[in-house]
Design a protein around this motif. Sequence first.
Motif, mmCIF file in Angstrom:
data_model
loop_
_atom_site.group_PDB
_atom_site.id
_atom_site.type_symbol
_atom_site.label_atom_id
_atom_site.label_comp_id
_atom_site.label_asym_id
_atom_site.label_seq_id
_atom_site.Cartn_x
_atom_site.Cartn_y
_atom_site.Cartn_z
ATOM 1 N N ARG A 170 -2.674 9.919 -11.652
ATOM 2 C CA ARG A 170 -2.166 9.598 -10.322
ATOM 3 C C ARG A 170 -2.358 10.755 -9.356
ATOM 4 O O ARG A 170 -2.764 10.567 -8.205
ATOM 5 C CB ARG A 170 -0.685 9.223 -10.389
ATOM 6 C CG ARG A 170 -0.112 8.791 -9.033
ATOM 7 C CD ARG A 170 1.345 8.373 -9.151
ATOM 8 N NE ARG A 170 1.814 7.858 -7.879
ATOM 9 C CZ ARG A 170 2.301 8.608 -6.890
ATOM 10 N NH1 ARG A 170 2.381 9.920 -7.051
ATOM 11 N NH2 ARG A 170 2.709 8.061 -5.748
ATOM 12 N N GLY A 215 -9.540 -0.277 -4.222
ATOM 13 C CA GLY A 215 -10.358 -0.417 -3.021
ATOM 14 C C GLY A 215 -9.759 -1.470 -2.097
ATOM 15 O O GLY A 215 -8.964 -2.324 -2.518
ATOM 16 N N GLN A 216 -10.153 -1.421 -0.842
ATOM 17 C CA GLN A 216 -9.542 -2.272 0.171
ATOM 18 C C GLN A 216 -9.656 -3.758 -0.143
ATOM 19 O O GLN A 216 -8.690 -4.501 -0.029
ATOM 20 C CB GLN A 216 -10.174 -1.976 1.539
ATOM 21 C CG GLN A 216 -9.582 -2.782 2.691
ATOM 22 C CD GLN A 216 -8.114 -2.468 2.917
ATOM 23 O OE1 GLN A 216 -7.679 -1.337 2.739
ATOM 24 N NE2 GLN A 216 -7.340 -3.476 3.293
ATOM 25 N N PRO A 235 0.305 3.557 -3.718
ATOM 26 C CA PRO A 235 -0.831 4.211 -3.057
ATOM 27 C C PRO A 235 -1.998 4.514 -3.990
ATOM 28 O O PRO A 235 -3.158 4.341 -3.611
ATOM 29 C CB PRO A 235 -0.217 5.499 -2.486
ATOM 30 C CG PRO A 235 0.991 5.756 -3.332
ATOM 31 C CD PRO A 235 1.521 4.404 -3.682
ATOM 32 N N ALA A 236 -1.712 4.977 -5.212
ATOM 33 C CA ALA A 236 -2.802 5.304 -6.133
ATOM 34 C C ALA A 236 -3.531 4.038 -6.572
ATOM 35 O O ALA A 236 -4.764 4.012 -6.648
ATOM 36 C CB ALA A 236 -2.265 6.069 -7.346
ATOM 37 N N VAL A 286 -5.994 10.917 -8.316
ATOM 38 C CA VAL A 286 -6.368 9.838 -7.396
ATOM 39 C C VAL A 286 -5.831 10.112 -6.002
ATOM 40 O O VAL A 286 -6.545 9.974 -5.002
ATOM 41 C CB VAL A 286 -5.847 8.488 -7.924
ATOM 42 C CG1 VAL A 286 -6.051 7.384 -6.886
ATOM 43 C CG2 VAL A 286 -6.552 8.107 -9.221
ATOM 44 N N ILE A 287 -4.575 10.514 -5.916
ATOM 45 C CA ILE A 287 -3.933 10.761 -4.617
ATOM 46 C C ILE A 287 -4.615 11.905 -3.886
ATOM 47 O O ILE A 287 -4.737 11.891 -2.654
ATOM 48 C CB ILE A 287 -2.438 11.066 -4.803
ATOM 49 C CG1 ILE A 287 -1.707 9.813 -5.306
ATOM 50 C CG2 ILE A 287 -1.806 11.544 -3.505
ATOM 51 C CD1 ILE A 287 -1.676 8.667 -4.341
ATOM 52 N N ALA A 310 -3.787 1.303 -4.874
ATOM 53 C CA ALA A 310 -4.558 0.824 -3.727
ATOM 54 C C ALA A 310 -5.879 1.571 -3.604
ATOM 55 O O ALA A 310 -6.922 0.966 -3.333
ATOM 56 C CB ALA A 310 -3.732 0.978 -2.448
ATOM 57 N N ARG A 311 -5.853 2.859 -3.835
ATOM 58 C CA ARG A 311 -7.089 3.652 -3.751
ATOM 59 C C ARG A 311 -8.060 3.273 -4.854
ATOM 60 O O ARG A 311 -9.271 3.168 -4.619
ATOM 61 C CB ARG A 311 -6.761 5.145 -3.839
ATOM 62 C CG ARG A 311 -6.058 5.702 -2.608
ATOM 63 C CD ARG A 311 -6.006 7.212 -2.670
ATOM 64 N NE ARG A 311 -5.317 7.768 -1.516
ATOM 65 C CZ ARG A 311 -5.578 8.958 -0.983
ATOM 66 N NH1 ARG A 311 -6.542 9.706 -1.515
ATOM 67 N NH2 ARG A 311 -4.912 9.399 0.051
ATOM 68 N N LEU A 312 -7.557 3.078 -6.055
ATOM 69 C CA LEU A 312 -8.434 2.754 -7.174
ATOM 70 C C LEU A 312 -9.060 1.372 -7.021
ATOM 71 O O LEU A 312 -10.244 1.181 -7.322
ATOM 72 C CB LEU A 312 -7.648 2.823 -8.481
ATOM 73 C CG LEU A 312 -7.318 4.224 -9.001
ATOM 74 C CD1 LEU A 312 -6.308 4.140 -10.131
ATOM 75 C CD2 LEU A 312 -8.578 4.949 -9.472
ATOM 76 N N ASP A 338 -7.772 12.785 -4.233
ATOM 77 C CA ASP A 338 -9.215 12.554 -4.158
ATOM 78 C C ASP A 338 -10.022 13.457 -5.085
ATOM 79 O O ASP A 338 -11.073 13.972 -4.714
ATOM 80 C CB ASP A 338 -9.717 12.710 -2.714
ATOM 81 C CG ASP A 338 -9.223 11.588 -1.820
ATOM 82 O OD1 ASP A 338 -9.186 10.427 -2.274
ATOM 83 O OD2 ASP A 338 -8.855 11.868 -0.661
ATOM 84 N N GLN A 368 0.826 -1.206 0.000
ATOM 85 C CA GLN A 368 0.000 0.000 0.000
ATOM 86 C C GLN A 368 0.858 1.252 0.000
ATOM 87 O O GLN A 368 0.489 2.265 -0.598
ATOM 88 C CB GLN A 368 -0.922 -0.008 1.215
ATOM 89 C CG GLN A 368 -2.087 -0.978 1.104
ATOM 90 C CD GLN A 368 -2.949 -1.006 2.347
ATOM 91 O OE1 GLN A 368 -2.455 -0.841 3.470
ATOM 92 N NE2 GLN A 368 -4.240 -1.228 2.171
#
Length: 260
Positions: free
Chosen positions: A171, A64-65, A57-58, A174-175, A60-62, A177, A53
Amino acid sequence: MRLAELQSALDAALAGKECPELHRLVVSLKQSPEDCLALYRQLLRRAHVNALQQLFPACARLLGQDHFQLLAEFYSAQIAAGAGFDPFGAQFPGLMESYRSSHAELEPLVFLADLATLEWHLQEARSARDDPALDLESWASLPRRQQHRMQAVVSYSLGLQYSRWPLAEIRDAVITDRPWQELLAGKGGWLCIHRHLDRLCIEPISETQARMLNGIRQGLSFDSLGYDLNLVQQLLPLMIARGWICRLRMPSDQEPAPES
């Protein structure tokens, strides 16, 4: 059991293989050896997921958990099974596309593998060793008829990537938001990823610059790059100022170029 043997046995146990001799060495007042090793495996998977993660990071956000957790745990299981990924995270982008294509709900993330590759380039730039101080006197003092024999050496931190999508903008959105979907209509191209003065940089570059940097990275002299020396002389100061080039040398210099 020697230390090396103990380490090998522990690696095997974490991969789920039976190791009776190791079980006899695992002592706990509250848990069985099997429970202790199961706890170690869980902690190791969790550490791998957290590390991935941080590296991606980007992505991981896209994802989802839930999706990222599954993908990261699969990667962790491959390592535990002896896949031997080195350095950690290097093969993670390669899993992205096959995972995305097998989940219909992830179809909009067509750029995911490219984005993961970009984030890996950033990690490589972050962890690269410092470049040596650049001495331009050897270049400037050479007669023009000899300058074509010179070789440049790219920065230890330099990475090059082509994508049909504007990865840097996606990116960043996404980072931070912000909506990224409309950015897919934008143009992609070549990116130069590197570290300059302790700052990570993602810079769009032309195809000519990318091809020239690729040739330089392969160890070609200026007269072997396939470009007129005047163009090389025109672009070289920019490459040096941006930190893409860290050294100039004559081919007789036997010191190997940095890997990138």
